[in-house]
Design an enzyme around this catalytic site. Structure first.
Site, PDB file in Angstrom:
ATOM      1  CB  SER A  41      47.014  60.615  30.989  1.00  0.00           C
ATOM      2  OG  SER A  41      47.572  61.838  30.548  1.00  0.00           O
ATOM      3  CG  HIS A  42      50.830  61.334  28.253  1.00  0.00           C
ATOM      4  ND1 HIS A  42      49.550  61.758  28.490  1.00  0.00           N
ATOM      5  CD2 HIS A  42      50.880  61.006  26.930  1.00  0.00           C
ATOM      6  CE1 HIS A  42      48.849  61.714  27.369  1.00  0.00           C
ATOM      7  NE2 HIS A  42      49.625  61.252  26.404  1.00  0.00           N
ATOM      8  CD  GLU A 182      43.051  62.276  33.254  1.00  0.00           C
ATOM      9  OE1 GLU A 182      42.592  61.795  34.307  1.00  0.00           O
ATOM     10  OE2 GLU A 182      44.254  62.536  33.072  1.00  0.00           O
TER      11      GLU A 182
HETATM   12  P1  NDP Z   1      45.899  69.167  30.763  1.00  0.00           P
HETATM   13  O1  NDP Z   1      44.530  69.671  30.545  1.00  0.00           O
HETATM   14  O2  NDP Z   1      46.144  68.291  31.929  1.00  0.00           O
HETATM   15  O3  NDP Z   1      46.922  70.384  30.870  1.00  0.00           O
HETATM   16  C1  NDP Z   1      47.093  71.277  29.822  1.00  0.00           C
HETATM   17  C2  NDP Z   1      48.043  72.396  30.144  1.00  0.00           C
HETATM   18  O4  NDP Z   1      47.335  73.378  30.876  1.00  0.00           O
HETATM   19  C3  NDP Z   1      49.250  72.018  30.986  1.00  0.00           C
HETATM   20  O5  NDP Z   1      50.347  72.774  30.547  1.00  0.00           O
HETATM   21  C4  NDP Z   1      48.802  72.427  32.391  1.00  0.00           C
HETATM   22  O6  NDP Z   1      49.872  72.725  33.279  1.00  0.00           O
HETATM   23  C5  NDP Z   1      47.986  73.655  32.111  1.00  0.00           C
HETATM   24  N1  NDP Z   1      46.976  73.913  33.112  1.00  0.00           N
HETATM   25  C6  NDP Z   1      46.075  73.044  33.629  1.00  0.00           C
HETATM   26  N2  NDP Z   1      45.303  73.672  34.544  1.00  0.00           N
HETATM   27  C7  NDP Z   1      45.730  74.947  34.605  1.00  0.00           C
HETATM   28  C8  NDP Z   1      45.340  76.091  35.368  1.00  0.00           C
HETATM   29  N3  NDP Z   1      44.347  76.028  36.248  1.00  0.00           N
HETATM   30  N4  NDP Z   1      46.005  77.249  35.187  1.00  0.00           N
HETATM   31  C9  NDP Z   1      47.022  77.333  34.290  1.00  0.00           C
HETATM   32  N5  NDP Z   1      47.442  76.282  33.547  1.00  0.00           N
HETATM   33  C10 NDP Z   1      46.791  75.115  33.699  1.00  0.00           C
HETATM   34  O7  NDP Z   1      46.420  68.450  29.438  1.00  0.00           O
HETATM   35  P2  NDP Z   1      45.686  67.465  28.413  1.00  0.00           P
HETATM   36  O8  NDP Z   1      44.862  66.455  29.132  1.00  0.00           O
HETATM   37  O9  NDP Z   1      45.027  68.253  27.365  1.00  0.00           O
HETATM   38  O10 NDP Z   1      46.992  66.734  27.786  1.00  0.00           O
HETATM   39  C11 NDP Z   1      47.831  65.952  28.622  1.00  0.00           C
HETATM   40  C12 NDP Z   1      49.046  65.481  27.870  1.00  0.00           C
HETATM   41  O11 NDP Z   1      48.674  64.574  26.871  1.00  0.00           O
HETATM   42  C13 NDP Z   1      49.858  66.573  27.167  1.00  0.00           C
HETATM   43  O12 NDP Z   1      51.152  66.544  27.726  1.00  0.00           O
HETATM   44  C14 NDP Z   1      49.877  66.162  25.708  1.00  0.00           C
HETATM   45  O13 NDP Z   1      51.117  66.363  25.029  1.00  0.00           O
HETATM   46  C15 NDP Z   1      49.573  64.693  25.806  1.00  0.00           C
HETATM   47  N6  NDP Z   1      48.959  64.242  24.559  1.00  0.00           N
HETATM   48  C16 NDP Z   1      49.739  63.630  23.617  1.00  0.00           C
HETATM   49  C17 NDP Z   1      49.179  63.247  22.414  1.00  0.00           C
HETATM   50  C18 NDP Z   1      49.980  62.625  21.318  1.00  0.00           C
HETATM   51  O14 NDP Z   1      49.429  62.355  20.265  1.00  0.00           O
HETATM   52  N7  NDP Z   1      51.251  62.384  21.476  1.00  0.00           N
HETATM   53  C19 NDP Z   1      47.749  63.443  22.140  1.00  0.00           C
HETATM   54  C20 NDP Z   1      47.062  64.139  23.191  1.00  0.00           C
HETATM   55  C21 NDP Z   1      47.642  64.510  24.350  1.00  0.00           C
HETATM   56  P3  NDP Z   1      50.230  71.674  34.487  1.00  0.00           P
HETATM   57  O15 NDP Z   1      50.802  70.469  33.811  1.00  0.00           O
HETATM   58  O16 NDP Z   1      51.184  72.413  35.372  1.00  0.00           O
HETATM   59  O17 NDP Z   1      48.919  71.365  35.181  1.00  0.00           O
HETATM   60  O1  PYC Z   2      46.295  60.784  25.435  1.00  0.00           O
HETATM   61  O2  PYC Z   2      45.270  61.406  23.599  1.00  0.00           O
HETATM   62  C1  PYC Z   2      46.219  60.900  24.207  1.00  0.00           C
HETATM   63  C2  PYC Z   2      47.367  60.414  23.405  1.00  0.00           C
HETATM   64  C3  PYC Z   2      47.385  60.043  22.106  1.00  0.00           C
HETATM   65  C4  PYC Z   2      48.659  59.682  21.790  1.00  0.00           C
HETATM   66  C5  PYC Z   2      49.406  59.851  22.917  1.00  0.00           C
HETATM   67  N1  PYC Z   2      48.586  60.300  23.896  1.00  0.00           N
END
Ligand code: NDP
Ligand code: PYC
Length: 333
Positions: A41-42, A182
């Site tokens: 997703s990123h 996602e």
């Molecule tokens: P995920 O749910 O994919 O993962 C969240 C964290 O939990 C990761 O560090 C992941 O490690 C860990 N994790 C996942 N499964 C397990 C497990 N079974 N046991 C232990 N740790 C686990 O992330 P999101 O979908 O919530 O977010 C994805 C990305 O989106 C992030 O990097 C975030 O910064 C980005 N984002 C950016 C935004 C913005 O405004 N700039 C807004 C929202 C999100 P691992 O990667 O090793 O699986």
């Molecule tokens: O995936 O929610 C998201 C997001 C927002 C800004 C960057 N990523």
């Protein structure tokens, strides 16, 4: 693709879309890192998101960054509406220097455009030997627990902890049930989403990705995720004099670009509290990590580091439809 090929493609696309060279390079680096670490997703998908945001006139091509020091242990980088990666790269040495001098320091990135994952930043600070926290709001897409109308952004929280001789302990997650990216990937693939990811515009639970994108996403963990999402709004919005997710969406004015606003990073030097007993206490942290892994549970980022090792050796697989859309930018911009 090999990672160096993806880096060249990403830089070329971002420059063609309108970014100045050094700006394109800073942004390309996090996109390559996302794809390399298996964060679809990123990763490469974000080239479409970035190009769209540039095309809509939301991003300054060659921003004039300004660095200020509002207090002895505070850094502010005014991003001039460039992407956040450039502001972070410019401010990082100053933040690191202050954290080492004062034990703790904070950096505000103001007036930036944000589409990126936060783990590259806390991981970089862990490589500098610092414990860190990073937060940023986004656009108002997420309903508070108990409501069905958007107030919060997807508001990620990232944390990094340095580990001597090991990859740092890093987690980075949206405070929404899932990152919006996602859900966008589910829409692209024509796939249903779980019914606890969000609501349609009438406030009803739905498995239709498009309906959630037009309705409201849910926070993770009910009232707990909701409170954390509010905390992110406060820390990286009003506290640093920047936009909340609601204000960011208003500033977007229905152009459909990436969030506009701020980010807050806090960095702490473990030696500040611990002095000569750093090694002794970091060993206790290692004992905790070991007791997690010994029972078969995994540390956050373990999957990412494994994906990284694989990508460094074998390259990455970009879906052909996505690759075609990315290269189309080179023909049309
Ligand atoms: P995920 O749910 O994919 O993962 C969240 C964290 O939990 C990761 O560090 C992941 O490690 C860990 N994790 C996942 N499964 C397990 C497990 N079974 N046991 C232990 N740790 C686990 O992330 P999101 O979908 O919530 O977010 C994805 C990305 O989106 C992030 O990097 C975030 O910064 C980005 N984002 C950016 C935004 C913005 O405004 N700039 C807004 C929202 C999100 P691992 O990667 O090793 O699986
Ligand atoms: O995936 O929610 C998201 C997001 C927002 C800004 C960057 N990523």
């Amino acid at each position: 693709m090999r990672l160096d090929e993806l880096r060249v493609l990403a830089c070329t696309v971002l420059r063609r879309a309108g970014l100045a060279g050094h700006h394109a390079e800073a942004v390309a680096e996090t996109i390559v890192a996302g794809e390399r670490d298996g964060c679809a997703s990123h990763g490469a998908y974000r080239l479409l998101v970035a190009a769209n945001t540039i095309r809509k006139g939301i991003v300054t091509s060659n921003p004039k960054l300004q660095i200020e020091e509002p207090g002895p242990a505070l850094v502010r980088v005014r991003g001039d509406y460039g992407f956040a990666q450039l502001a972070f790269a410019r401010g990082r040495p100053r933040l690191v220097d202050k954290a080492r001098r004062f034990g703790i320091a904070a950096m505000a990135l103001n007036d930036v455009v944000h589409f990126a994952a936060l783990w590259p930043e806390v991981e970089a600070l862990a490589e500098d030997g610092l414990v860190s926290l990073a937060v940023t709001p986004s656009h108002a897409w997420v309903a508070p627990a108990g409501g069905t109308r958007p107030v919060f952004g997807t508001n990620p929280i990232a944390f990094g902890w340095p580990r001597p001789g090991r990859d740092p302990f890093v987690f980075d997650f949206a405070t929404s049930a899932v990152a919006r990216g996602e859900i966008e990937l589910h829409r692209r693939a024509g796939k249903a989403v779980p019914d606890d990811w969000g609501y349609d515009a009438e406030g009803k639970a739905t498995t239709d990705a498009e309906a959630v994108l037009n309705g409201a996403m849910r926070t993770f963990g009910g009232h707990k995720g909701s409170a954390l999402a509010a905390m992110v709004e406060l820390l990286a919005g009003p506290l640093i004099g920047d936009l909340t997710s609601r204000q960011s969406l208003i500033a977007d004015a229905e152009r459909g670009g990436s969030p506009i606003g701020g980010e807050l990073l806090i960095a702490i030097d473990p030696a500040a509290f611990l002095g000569g007993s750093v090694a002794e206490h970091l060993a206790q942290a290692e004992a905790m990590f070991e007791s997690i892994e010994r029972q078969g549970a995994r540390l956050p980022s373990a999957r990412r580091y494994a994906a990284r090792a694989h990508s460094l050796e074998h390259g990455v697989l970009i879906p052909s439809a996505l690759h075609a859309e990315i290269t189309k930018i080179l023909e049309t911009e």
